[in-house]
Design a protein around this motif. Structure first.
Motif, PDB file in Angstrom:
ATOM      1  N   VAL A 195       0.847  -1.191   0.000  1.00 13.86           N
ATOM      2  CA  VAL A 195       0.000   0.000   0.000  1.00 13.86           C
ATOM      3  C   VAL A 195       0.882   1.240   0.000  1.00 13.86           C
ATOM      4  O   VAL A 195       1.945   1.255   0.632  1.00 13.86           O
ATOM      5  CB  VAL A 195      -0.909   0.019   1.251  1.00 13.86           C
ATOM      6  N   ALA A 196       0.466   2.285  -0.712  1.00 13.79           N
ATOM      7  CA  ALA A 196       1.163   3.566  -0.688  1.00 13.79           C
ATOM      8  C   ALA A 196       0.117   4.679  -0.617  1.00 13.79           C
ATOM      9  O   ALA A 196      -0.868   4.659  -1.360  1.00 13.79           O
ATOM     10  CB  ALA A 196       2.040   3.745  -1.922  1.00 13.79           C
ATOM     11  N   GLN A 197       0.332   5.617   0.284  1.00  6.42           N
ATOM     12  CA  GLN A 197      -0.622   6.718   0.460  1.00  6.42           C
ATOM     13  C   GLN A 197       0.110   8.057   0.478  1.00  6.42           C
ATOM     14  O   GLN A 197       1.197   8.164   1.045  1.00  6.42           O
ATOM     15  CB  GLN A 197      -1.407   6.539   1.769  1.00  6.42           C
ATOM     16  N   ARG A 198      -0.503   9.071  -0.126  1.00  8.81           N
ATOM     17  CA  ARG A 198       0.029  10.436  -0.120  1.00  8.81           C
ATOM     18  C   ARG A 198      -1.119  11.390   0.180  1.00  8.81           C
ATOM     19  O   ARG A 198      -2.217  11.222  -0.339  1.00  8.81           O
ATOM     20  CB  ARG A 198       0.678  10.776  -1.467  1.00  8.81           C
ATOM     21  N   CYS A 199      -0.834  12.421   1.000  1.00  4.61           N
ATOM     22  CA  CYS A 199      -1.912  13.282   1.481  1.00  4.61           C
ATOM     23  C   CYS A 199      -1.573  14.771   1.412  1.00  4.61           C
ATOM     24  O   CYS A 199      -0.403  15.157   1.352  1.00  4.61           O
ATOM     25  CB  CYS A 199      -2.237  12.941   2.945  1.00  4.61           C
ATOM     26  N   ASP A 200      -2.618  15.587   1.450  1.00  9.63           N
ATOM     27  CA  ASP A 200      -2.517  17.024   1.689  1.00  9.63           C
ATOM     28  C   ASP A 200      -2.933  17.257   3.133  1.00  9.63           C
ATOM     29  O   ASP A 200      -3.898  16.631   3.612  1.00  9.63           O
ATOM     30  CB  ASP A 200      -3.432  17.812   0.750  1.00  9.63           C
ATOM     31  N   TYR A 201      -2.226  18.168   3.830  1.00 10.36           N
ATOM     32  CA  TYR A 201      -2.405  18.315   5.269  1.00 10.36           C
ATOM     33  C   TYR A 201      -2.937  19.688   5.673  1.00 10.36           C
ATOM     34  O   TYR A 201      -2.746  20.682   4.960  1.00 10.36           O
ATOM     35  CB  TYR A 201      -1.068  18.068   5.986  1.00 10.36           C
ATOM     36  N   ASP A 202      -3.573  19.732   6.861  1.00 18.64           N
ATOM     37  CA  ASP A 202      -4.016  21.006   7.418  1.00 18.64           C
ATOM     38  C   ASP A 202      -2.975  21.511   8.424  1.00 18.64           C
ATOM     39  O   ASP A 202      -1.904  20.917   8.589  1.00 18.64           O
ATOM     40  CB  ASP A 202      -5.409  20.873   8.042  1.00 18.64           C
ATOM     41  N   ARG A 203      -3.286  22.582   9.132  1.00 21.96           N
ATOM     42  CA  ARG A 203      -2.320  23.203  10.037  1.00 21.96           C
ATOM     43  C   ARG A 203      -2.043  22.360  11.281  1.00 21.96           C
ATOM     44  O   ARG A 203      -1.095  22.624  12.017  1.00 21.96           O
ATOM     45  CB  ARG A 203      -2.814  24.586  10.462  1.00 21.96           C
ATOM     46  N   HIS A 204      -2.871  21.345  11.527  1.00 24.06           N
ATOM     47  CA  HIS A 204      -2.631  20.443  12.652  1.00 24.06           C
ATOM     48  C   HIS A 204      -1.864  19.192  12.214  1.00 24.06           C
ATOM     49  O   HIS A 204      -1.740  18.244  12.990  1.00 24.06           O
ATOM     50  CB  HIS A 204      -3.965  20.029  13.286  1.00 24.06           C
ATOM     51  N   ASP A 205      -1.376  19.198  10.967  1.00 24.48           N
ATOM     52  CA  ASP A 205      -0.650  18.051  10.403  1.00 24.48           C
ATOM     53  C   ASP A 205      -1.531  16.822  10.259  1.00 24.48           C
ATOM     54  O   ASP A 205      -1.063  15.685  10.341  1.00 24.48           O
ATOM     55  CB  ASP A 205       0.590  17.717  11.249  1.00 24.48           C
ATOM     56  N   ASN A 206      -2.824  17.063  10.031  1.00 24.79           N
ATOM     57  CA  ASN A 206      -3.765  15.987   9.752  1.00 24.79           C
ATOM     58  C   ASN A 206      -4.140  16.000   8.272  1.00 24.79           C
ATOM     59  O   ASN A 206      -4.193  17.061   7.650  1.00 24.79           O
ATOM     60  CB  ASN A 206      -5.032  16.151  10.588  1.00 24.79           C
ATOM     61  N   PRO A 207      -4.417  14.832   7.693  1.00 30.68           N
ATOM     62  CA  PRO A 207      -4.721  14.763   6.253  1.00 30.68           C
ATOM     63  C   PRO A 207      -6.106  15.280   5.918  1.00 30.68           C
ATOM     64  O   PRO A 207      -7.096  14.920   6.564  1.00 30.68           O
ATOM     65  CB  PRO A 207      -4.614  13.256   5.961  1.00 30.68           C
ATOM     66  N   LEU A 208      -6.189  16.136   4.915  1.00 33.37           N
ATOM     67  CA  LEU A 208      -7.468  16.612   4.407  1.00 33.37           C
ATOM     68  C   LEU A 208      -7.972  15.731   3.278  1.00 33.37           C
ATOM     69  O   LEU A 208      -9.159  15.450   3.173  1.00 33.37           O
ATOM     70  CB  LEU A 208      -7.330  18.054   3.924  1.00 33.37           C
ATOM     71  N   SER A 209      -7.046  15.311   2.422  1.00 35.83           N
ATOM     72  CA  SER A 209      -7.383  14.404   1.325  1.00 35.83           C
ATOM     73  C   SER A 209      -6.151  13.564   1.024  1.00 35.83           C
ATOM     74  O   SER A 209      -5.023  14.009   1.225  1.00 35.83           O
ATOM     75  CB  SER A 209      -7.828  15.170   0.081  1.00 35.83           C
ATOM     76  N   CYS A 210      -6.383  12.353   0.547  1.00 30.02           N
ATOM     77  CA  CYS A 210      -5.275  11.439   0.269  1.00 30.02           C
ATOM     78  C   CYS A 210      -5.565  10.630  -0.991  1.00 30.02           C
ATOM     79  O   CYS A 210      -6.723  10.415  -1.360  1.00 30.02           O
ATOM     80  CB  CYS A 210      -5.056  10.456   1.429  1.00 30.02           C
ATOM     81  N   THR A 211      -4.501  10.182  -1.619  1.00 24.07           N
ATOM     82  CA  THR A 211      -4.606   9.178  -2.682  1.00 24.07           C
ATOM     83  C   THR A 211      -4.017   7.887  -2.133  1.00 24.07           C
ATOM     84  O   THR A 211      -3.004   7.900  -1.427  1.00 24.07           O
ATOM     85  CB  THR A 211      -3.849   9.605  -3.944  1.00 24.07           C
ATOM     86  N   LEU A 212      -4.662   6.789  -2.445  1.00 22.88           N
ATOM     87  CA  LEU A 212      -4.266   5.493  -1.893  1.00 22.88           C
ATOM     88  C   LEU A 212      -4.154   4.480  -3.018  1.00 22.88           C
ATOM     89  O   LEU A 212      -5.072   4.333  -3.830  1.00 22.88           O
ATOM     90  CB  LEU A 212      -5.313   5.031  -0.875  1.00 22.88           C
ATOM     91  N   GLN A 213      -3.020   3.795  -3.073  1.00 21.82           N
ATOM     92  CA  GLN A 213      -2.820   2.735  -4.055  1.00 21.82           C
ATOM     93  C   GLN A 213      -2.618   1.414  -3.325  1.00 21.82           C
ATOM     94  O   GLN A 213      -1.768   1.305  -2.438  1.00 21.82           O
ATOM     95  CB  GLN A 213      -1.602   3.018  -4.926  1.00 21.82           C
ATOM     96  N   ILE A 214      -3.413   0.422  -3.694  1.00 19.93           N
ATOM     97  CA  ILE A 214      -3.324  -0.907  -3.084  1.00 19.93           C
ATOM     98  C   ILE A 214      -2.995  -1.923  -4.164  1.00 19.93           C
ATOM     99  O   ILE A 214      -3.698  -2.017  -5.174  1.00 19.93           O
ATOM    100  CB  ILE A 214      -4.642  -1.282  -2.392  1.00 19.93           C
TER     101      ILE A 214
END
Length: 236
Positions: A195-214
């Motif tokens: 699995v590989a995941q990449r995300c965009d983050y908010d100011r709290h370092d939490n993911p707002l949106s991610c792409t996920l490849q399985i």
């Protein structure tokens, strides 16, 4: 002019200190629940959140939503598995999570709001000295969990009969992008997927949106699936 020259370096120092601040660690409850209920852990003063998994067609396949107290306890947890037409609503009631529809007691808690067991199914959870769930046990299975120094889940090892499934997660070196991870799945030490995941983050370092490849390596030939994850997060 002298006052301005004094203020500017001070602002630079304060900004540098702010940028160098250490990201919030993952709480024992957030990390442990994410392991058990299959969602991405969040950090900081989260009030409520939802995570929606969509396939390549834009169809919703899974959704998790929750409401947390200021102390970080999960007051409400809703799970929807659209693909398998299943789900559950768990509501905190004293030292139990009860079914949101029938009000039947489902999950026993330890301490204030950590998982302890499912009496009806004979399942129990063990915690370490910091309150993280490190193992679960049932009649026919056992699971061991791993975390890094920030409380981020690093995977688990599940054993049932003669089969051992290991999930090994590798987060990036950047401590603010923990959810940009890769992971491998090993069944009896044989690679069956990654699995590989990449995300965009908010100011709290939490993911707002991610792409996920399985990638399912157990299929011949291997099958690759792509997903997107949309998160909504409200903070205290």
């Amino acid at each position: 002019m002298k006052k301005l020259l004094f203020v500017m370096p001070l602002i630079s120092v304060l900004t540098a200190c702010d940028n160098a601040s250490v990201p919030a660690a993952f709480t024992p409850e957030m990390a442990s629940f994410s392991n058990e209920f299959d969602f991405d852990p969040l950090r900081g003063p989260v009030k409520d959140f939802s995570q929606t998994l969509m396939n390549e067609k834009g169809e919703v396949t899974k959704r998790v939503s929750a409401r947390l107290s200021q102390e970080g306890c999960f007051d409400l947890l809703e799970l929807h598995d659209v693909e398998n037409n299943s789900g559950a609503t768990l509501v905190l009631d004293a030292n139990y999570y009860v079914d949101g529809t029938t009000e039947q007691k489902r999950i026993l808690l330890q301490g204030k709001c950590q998982l302890a067991g499912i009496p009806a199914a004979g399942v129990t959870w063990d915690t370490d000295d910091n309150g993280f769930v490190i193992a679960s046990h049932g009649k026919d299975f056992s699971v061991d969990y791993r975390y890094d120094s920030e409380g981020y889940p690093l995977g688990k090892t599940s054993t049932s009969g003669n089969e051992t499934l290991k999930i090994i997660a590798s987060p990036p070196k950047d401590p603010r992008k923990k959810l940009d991870y890769t992971a491998v799945s090993l069944l009896n030490d044989k690679n069956i997927g990654n699995v590989a995941q990449r995300c965009d983050y908010d100011r709290h370092d939490n993911p707002l949106s991610c792409t996920l490849q399985i990638v399912d390596d157990s299929a011949k030939p291997p099958v690759t699936r792509h997903y997107t994850i949309k998160n909504t997060i409200e903070y205290y």
